[in-house]
Scaffold this active site. Structure first.
Site, PDB file in Angstrom:
ATOM      1  CB  SER A 190      -1.003  -0.171   1.318  1.00 44.04           C
ATOM      2  OG  SER A 190      -0.027   0.311   2.421  1.00 44.04           O
ATOM      3  CG  ASP A 191       1.559   5.993  -1.144  1.00 47.93           C
ATOM      4  OD1 ASP A 191       2.439   5.976  -0.414  1.00 47.93           O
ATOM      5  OD2 ASP A 191       1.226   6.510  -2.047  1.00 47.93           O
ATOM      6  CG  LEU A 192       2.675   6.456   5.229  1.00 54.05           C
ATOM      7  CD1 LEU A 192       2.870   5.230   5.961  1.00 54.05           C
ATOM      8  CD2 LEU A 192       3.337   7.485   5.305  1.00 54.05           C
ATOM      9  CG  LEU A 193      -1.018   6.341   7.276  1.00 55.83           C
ATOM     10  CD1 LEU A 193      -1.074   7.723   7.491  1.00 55.83           C
ATOM     11  CD2 LEU A 193      -1.347   5.378   8.213  1.00 55.83           C
ATOM     12  CB  SER A 194      -3.439   3.730   0.774  1.00 57.60           C
ATOM     13  OG  SER A 194      -2.973   2.369   0.513  1.00 57.60           O
TER      14      SER A 194
END
Length: 787
Positions: A315-319
């Protein structure tokens, strides 16, 4: 004798656990990787499996006390409570992480830190599973002391995939030397709206060019086989269509149908995946109502089933948290974790999207055990492929031989030289003479080290970055007087001194004016949890580009245009140099300034490279990978828009100010002798397009020849033209070179109305030229049947 027996017994007791450990199948390096994965997976608890999918923020995982570097209590706690399997940006330093040249890590200290972390994992955890350390590496390893290359938009301007592969090999070597095994990059997003804050991180607007650059990066990062010395795996970003958000708003929804995705946005990723990319990152945005981090069509059907991807998805950060946050497609964090992992997302960048939420989801029956095992196996498989179990440490003594070497600086300078685009050169004002008596160097980007480096850059030691002012001084020596005046800032208007700049210009024989933008983060800026900057109207830094800094216009900010007009009014010969992360409004300059040189963000050697071009030590040949619009009202203005052709606006032309593929040289080139040869055989064909290019100038120079194709009649709407091949060649003065390109059915296929890939029969125009709006030769290809 008795003492000897007791000593031997004691040694056997000490060695026994180690011998037993070596006999465990997953520890046995002679066994096939699949057997090792299966054995280790079978020994893991559910908690340990969930932990392997958590990638935490790494810069908090070490402690530095003087020259001593050890693991932090935060790492001990994360390992004990979360059984983590990966870390991100352990060696990152910047204002967001609050790591500086003082409290961050030198390259040798970085190697010491990663070794300490891995030693703890191997020696002090139940199963001894090493961590996979991922690092930011789009234009150099984002760590103190590493070499800083031009940002991606500049890399693409080289139109030289082999050079970018060499650059990526250098980045990989530097990252590997200090313990990183995974580099974040390349970014394969199509930049369709330059108002978007991260345009600098892309390779521009064209899927073919992006695909060529992306595969070059992957070859340079990864080598021929996973696990090679001095190589790392790449992470393709951001899957998919992230760079064309509605309104230019970072991370927001995009409005494209499946045909557009398949024909334009997905192909660069497909090329890079099929070249062996080890990892793919999902994008923050949604597509047609489905967030990319929970989209099984993208992550299962396209990525794995259609393309055969075997690595892991992160994932991208916190996605993942965005599913029960901004996107609101999940009611709880557990539901969000379930949506993502069932869609095919393996690793959580943050440790909060999965972690306890995924564990609860498994316990509540929201996640099938087999789905969890599949994701964990992908991570373990990559760790085995990278050799982490057999060689978890790096040699600290070799760091100085691999990081920031003279050879690495040479590569950085060459990438910067080849990326420079000469936009205008009326009356051959360039190159400048080295015998000029007095030169005024003016502007906010003339001597600002950080403004020429771009986003995702670590703090730099004093004197490491070569600005244009230092570059000009080094080039002309002491025989020329150099007067430097900043004149104004990028955005702040409170300390402008245009009158001093004008005074310096009036005394000079020539003026080099350096304007543009900045993505330089500072310690006054606040940041979101994702790392994107918060735009604060009360704080005026130079930063007007970079993640989080979306624009409503493309005008130069602050007093820059005032400065430009005042300097031009002196009547002195003016060379405008732009250092920027996105296309900015150059309308006034294009009309009034005799020479314009665009350098994007040219990296640490950028000042020397620009000076090489300004004074004729290097003949520029960079080409635009993205169109430069006349107005935001034209957006999107990419050259390969779908038919029909655009008509002009009431106020201005529909054409961009400078088109895709455009760039001038100090030489002139003629194209001739086009030959087209078609051979159809079975279910494919080979069309060879060849032609001559002659250098009619007095200097040797590179020419980037470009081949575009137009599908004249097709079952679905196709682009007005589409780049299919290009090549950059050096041609000696007075000489000619033969270029030859070959097209197959893959190059001419379309996603038809029946939702199938098909190369349709009919006539195709073949356009050869120096840019998308400078076509020199025309030919045709006609297919007699469908393929």
């Amino acid at each position: 004798m008795k003492v000897r027996i007791l000593l031997m017994a004691a040694m056997a007791t000490l060695l026994c656990p180690q011998l037993q450990a070596q006999q465990l199948p997953y520890k046995n390096s002679t066994l096939p990787i699949e057997k090792r994965v299966s054995d280790l997976l079978g020994r893991m608890t559910v908690e340990e499996k969930v932990g392997q999918l958590s990638k935490l923020l790494g810069w908090e995982m070490y402690s530095k006390n003087g020259k001593q570097v050890t693991i932090s209590n935060k790492l001990r706690k994360a390992v004990k409570e979360q059984h983590i399997g990966l870390l991100w940006a352990t060696l990152r330093a910047d204002p967001w992480t609050q790591k500086t040249l003082l409290n961050g890590l030198s390259p040798v200290e970085a190697a010491r830190a990663t070794n300490a972390i891995q030693r703890y994992m191997v020696d002090s955890t139940r199963l001894g599973i090493p961590l996979l350390l991922s690092e930011e590496a789009p234009h150099g390893h984002m760590a103190i002391g590493a070499t800083v290359f031009p940002t991606a938009i500049g890399q693409a301007s080289t139109w030289n995939p082999q050079l970018i592969q060499d650059m990526a090999s250098t980045i990989a070597m530097e990252t590997y030397a200090v313990g990183g095994k995974n580099g974040y990059g390349p970014v394969l997003d199509l930049a369709r709206d330059p108002r978007w804050s991260r345009t600098e991180e892309t390779y521009g607007e064209d899927p073919y060019l992006i695909g060529q650059m992306g595969t070059a990066m992957i070859r340079g990062f990864q080598g021929e086989k996973l696990g090679e010395r001095d190589k790392i795996i790449g992470t393709l970003k951001h899957f998919v269509a992230y760079a064309a958000p509605d309104g230019g708003h970072n991370g927001e929804s995009v409005s494209f149908g499946e045909r557009s995705l398949r024909q334009y946005f997905l192909p660069p990723f497909e090329r890079a995946v099929k070249s062996g990319a080890g990892s793919v990152m999902t994008a923050y945005n949604s597509i047609d109502g489905i967030p990319c981090s929970a989209n099984p069509w993208l992550l299962k059907d396209i990525l794995r089933k259609d393309w055969g991807f075997t690595g892991f998805v992160v994932s991208d950060l916190l996605s993942i948290s965005g599913l029960n946050g901004g996107h609101a497609t999940a009611a709880t964090a557990e539901e969000a974790a379930s949506q993502s992992i069932h869609a095919g997302l393996d690793v959580d960048l943050s440790g909060t999207g999965y972690g306890s939420n995924l564990l609860k989801a498994v316990q509540q029956g929201l996640v099938e055990p087999a789905v969890l095992d599949t994701a964990v196996a992908r991570v373990l498989r990559m760790k085995f492929n990278l050799g982490l179990f057999d060689h978890p440490y790096v040699d600290e003594k070799l760091v100085a031989q691999k990081v920031a070497t003279a050879q690495n600086k040479t590569v950085a300078r060459q990438v910067a030289r080849e990326s420079i685009v000469l936009l205008k050169n009326d009356q051959h004002i360039l190159p400048l003479s080295k015998s000029l008596k007095r030169i005024a160097v003016i502007g906010p980007n003339a001597d600002n080290a950080y403004n020429q480096l771009g986003d995702y850059t670590a703090p730099q030691a004093e004197g490491k970055v070569q600005t244009l002012l230092t570059g000009i001084r080094a080039t002309v020596g002491n025989s020329t007087r150099i007067d430097y005046v900043k004149g104004c800032a990028i955005r702040d208007t409170s300390n402008s001194d245009i009158s001093a700049a004008v005074a310096a210009a009036k005394q000079a024989d020539a003026v080099v004016l350096v304007l543009g933008g900045s993505s330089a983060r500072d310690f006054k800026t606040s940041y979101q949890a994702t790392g994107a900057a918060n735009v604060d109207p009360n704080t005026v830094s130079d930063m007007e580009s970079g993640e989080g800094f979306d624009r409503v216009s493309l005008d130069m900010m602050g007093d820059q245009i005032k400065l430009l007009k005042a300097i031009q009014a002196t009547g002195k010969p003016v060379v405008l140099v732009t250092i920027m992360g996105r296309p900015l409004n150059l309308n006034w300059a294009a009309e009034h300034v005799p020479a314009i040189v665009n350098a994007w963000y040219p990296g640490q050697e950028g000042g020397l490279a620009i000076a090489d071009v300004l004074f004729g030590d290097y003949n520029p040949a960079g080409r635009l990978p993205i169109s430069v619009p006349r107005s935001v009202g034209q957006l999107p203005v990419h050259y390969n828009h779908t038919k029909p052709k655009h008509h002009d606006y009431v106020e201005m032309s529909a054409k961009p100010l400078y088109a895709f593929g455009y760039g001038l040289s100090y030489s002139s080139f003629d194209y001739s002798n086009l030959q087209v040869s078609l051979k159809e055989a079975g279910n494919d064909f080979a069309c060879t397009v060849s032609f001559d290019v002659a250098n009619n100038g007095k200097l040797a120079g590179d020419e980037v020849a470009q081949l575009y194709v137009v599908d004249e009649v097709s079952s679905v709407v196709t682009p007005v033209m589409q780049l299919k091949r290009f090549e950059r060649k050096n041609i000696a003065a007075g000489k000619k070179e033969r270029y030859s390109f070959q097209l197959t059915k893959e190059d001419l296929k379309l996603w038809n109305a029946g939702n199938e890939w098909k190369t349709e029969k009919g006539r195709f125009k073949l356009l050869v030229g120096a840019s998308s709006d400078d076509i020199r030769l025309k030919g045709a290809l006609e297919l007699t049947k469908d393929y």
